[in-house]
Scaffold this motif. Sequence first.
Motif, short mmCIF file in Angstrom:
data_model
loop_
_atom_site.label_atom_id
_atom_site.label_comp_id
_atom_site.label_asym_id
_atom_site.label_seq_id
_atom_site.Cartn_x
_atom_site.Cartn_y
_atom_site.Cartn_z
N LYS A 1 16.99 -39.10 2.15
CA LYS A 1 17.41 -40.39 2.69
C LYS A 1 16.36 -40.95 3.64
N VAL A 2 15.82 -40.09 4.51
CA VAL A 2 14.81 -40.54 5.47
C VAL A 2 13.54 -40.95 4.73
N GLU A 3 13.14 -40.17 3.74
CA GLU A 3 11.92 -40.47 2.99
C GLU A 3 12.06 -41.80 2.24
N GLN A 4 13.22 -42.02 1.63
CA GLN A 4 13.43 -43.28 0.91
C GLN A 4 13.35 -44.48 1.85
N HIS A 5 13.93 -44.34 3.03
CA HIS A 5 13.89 -45.43 4.01
C HIS A 5 12.45 -45.69 4.47
N MET A 6 11.71 -44.63 4.75
CA MET A 6 10.32 -44.78 5.21
C MET A 6 9.43 -45.32 4.10
N ASP A 7 9.64 -44.88 2.86
CA ASP A 7 8.84 -45.39 1.74
C ASP A 7 9.07 -46.89 1.55
N ALA A 8 10.32 -47.32 1.67
CA ALA A 8 10.62 -48.75 1.56
C ALA A 8 9.97 -49.53 2.69
N LEU A 9 9.99 -48.98 3.88
CA LEU A 9 9.38 -49.64 5.03
C LEU A 9 7.86 -49.73 4.87
N HIS A 10 7.26 -48.67 4.33
CA HIS A 10 5.82 -48.68 4.10
C HIS A 10 5.44 -49.76 3.08
N LYS A 11 6.24 -49.90 2.04
CA LYS A 11 5.97 -50.92 1.02
C LYS A 11 6.11 -52.33 1.61
N GLN A 12 7.14 -52.55 2.42
CA GLN A 12 7.32 -53.86 3.06
C GLN A 12 6.15 -54.17 3.98
N LYS A 13 5.74 -53.20 4.74
CA LYS A 13 4.62 -53.39 5.68
C LYS A 13 3.33 -53.70 4.93
N ALA A 14 3.09 -52.95 3.85
CA ALA A 14 1.88 -53.18 3.06
C ALA A 14 1.90 -54.55 2.41
N ALA A 15 3.08 -54.94 1.88
CA ALA A 15 3.19 -56.26 1.24
C ALA A 15 3.01 -57.38 2.26
N GLN A 16 3.60 -57.23 3.43
CA GLN A 16 3.48 -58.26 4.46
C GLN A 16 2.05 -58.32 5.01
N TYR A 17 1.41 -57.18 5.07
CA TYR A 17 0.01 -57.16 5.52
C TYR A 17 -0.86 -57.94 4.54
N LYS A 18 -0.60 -57.76 3.24
CA LYS A 18 -1.37 -58.48 2.23
C LYS A 18 -1.12 -59.99 2.33
N LYS A 19 0.13 -60.38 2.50
CA LYS A 19 0.46 -61.80 2.65
C LYS A 19 -0.22 -62.38 3.89
N THR A 20 -0.22 -61.61 4.95
CA THR A 20 -0.86 -62.08 6.19
C THR A 20 -2.36 -62.22 6.01
N ALA A 21 -2.95 -61.24 5.32
CA ALA A 21 -4.39 -61.30 5.07
C ALA A 21 -4.73 -62.50 4.20
N ASP A 22 -3.91 -62.77 3.17
CA ASP A 22 -4.14 -63.94 2.32
C ASP A 22 -3.96 -65.24 3.11
N ALA A 23 -2.95 -65.26 3.97
CA ALA A 23 -2.71 -66.47 4.79
C ALA A 23 -3.87 -66.69 5.75
N LYS A 24 -4.42 -65.61 6.24
CA LYS A 24 -5.57 -65.73 7.13
C LYS A 24 -6.77 -66.33 6.40
N LYS A 25 -7.03 -65.84 5.20
CA LYS A 25 -8.13 -66.37 4.41
C LYS A 25 -7.92 -67.87 4.13
N THR A 26 -6.70 -68.22 3.76
CA THR A 26 -6.39 -69.64 3.50
C THR A 26 -6.59 -70.48 4.75
N TYR A 27 -6.11 -69.99 5.86
CA TYR A 27 -6.25 -70.71 7.14
C TYR A 27 -7.72 -70.90 7.50
N GLU A 28 -8.52 -69.86 7.37
CA GLU A 28 -9.95 -69.95 7.70
C GLU A 28 -10.65 -70.94 6.79
N GLN A 29 -10.26 -70.92 5.52
CA GLN A 29 -10.88 -71.87 4.58
C GLN A 29 -10.48 -73.30 4.92
N LYS A 30 -9.23 -73.53 5.25
CA LYS A 30 -8.77 -74.88 5.61
C LYS A 30 -9.42 -75.35 6.91
#
Length: 311
Positions: free
Chosen positions: A100-129
């Motif tokens: 149960k703990v591993e499943q919760h942490m794995d889901a959290l790691h995936k959310q964090k990684a996905a949000q980090y990617k979105k943030t990195a993409d948003a940063k690139k877009t912002y810098e370009q604009k």
Amino acid sequence: MRELHFKDNFWNTEIISTVGYDSIIQHLNDGKRTCKEIEDFMKARAAIEEKYAKELLGLSKKVCGHSEMNLSHLHLAQTMREEAKKLEDFREKQKETRKKVEQHMDALHKQKAAQYKKTADAKKTYEQKCRDKEEAEQNMNRNATTSSSKQQEKLYAKTQQAKQTAEEADRIYSHNVSLLGKLREEWLNEHVKACEFFEKQEVERISTLRNVVWTHLNHLSQQCVTSDELYEEVRKSLEQCNIQEDIEHFINLRRTGDKPPGTLTTRSPATSSHFKSMQLILYEGERFTNVNTHLLCILLCELFSSNLNRN
């Protein structure tokens, strides 16, 4: 000396890194495998003890009819199976709660990684604009004195559009940074909780394994004590052994007699005088009506032998 704990020593400066968490999980998996190996060892040892006990039972029935030693090995085998079952139940219980703990942490790691990617993409877009806005402003300033008013209006509109686009990109980027920050805080808290939970499990696992092995060795030691007690009974019996008494007991129980056969002698051919002597003896023998026939035969033989020797 300050004690070390999981929650203080399994971090990484990279926000999306899970190297510390992965190291803990690998260690727990190794511990689980160790539990399984000890469990399998005890089951195999129990099977060997049971087989050994059955073979001893068959042997003892053939030789002496006793089974105390065999029963002790059967009891040891049963005890080992019970200890192995306890270890199996403990391992399965830890596996389920950890899952149960591993499943919760794995889901959290995936959310964090996905949000980090979105943030990195948003940063690139912002810098370009932002670069697009700067170019539009520079272009408008360069042509401020040389272009017509209509061209200046177009340049101004383009600059305003670029500015608005940059501001929107900044808003999106800031929003993603905020979301990533919240996920980071959540992950930090959950990582600490997970580390504490995993450390508690590891303490329980080591303690349980230690006790299981200790108990296993105690059972083996007790088996040695039981075996030695039975051996001591045999030694005491051997101390009471009197060789001469055993010899005399057998003689008194099975004796057949204390006189060997008489000496054999050479006999001469019988003569007429011998036959006369025999006839005389037989005649005289009729008068001994109360004499035992067997004794009479012995007497006749002795007389006959004496006559032969004299001749």
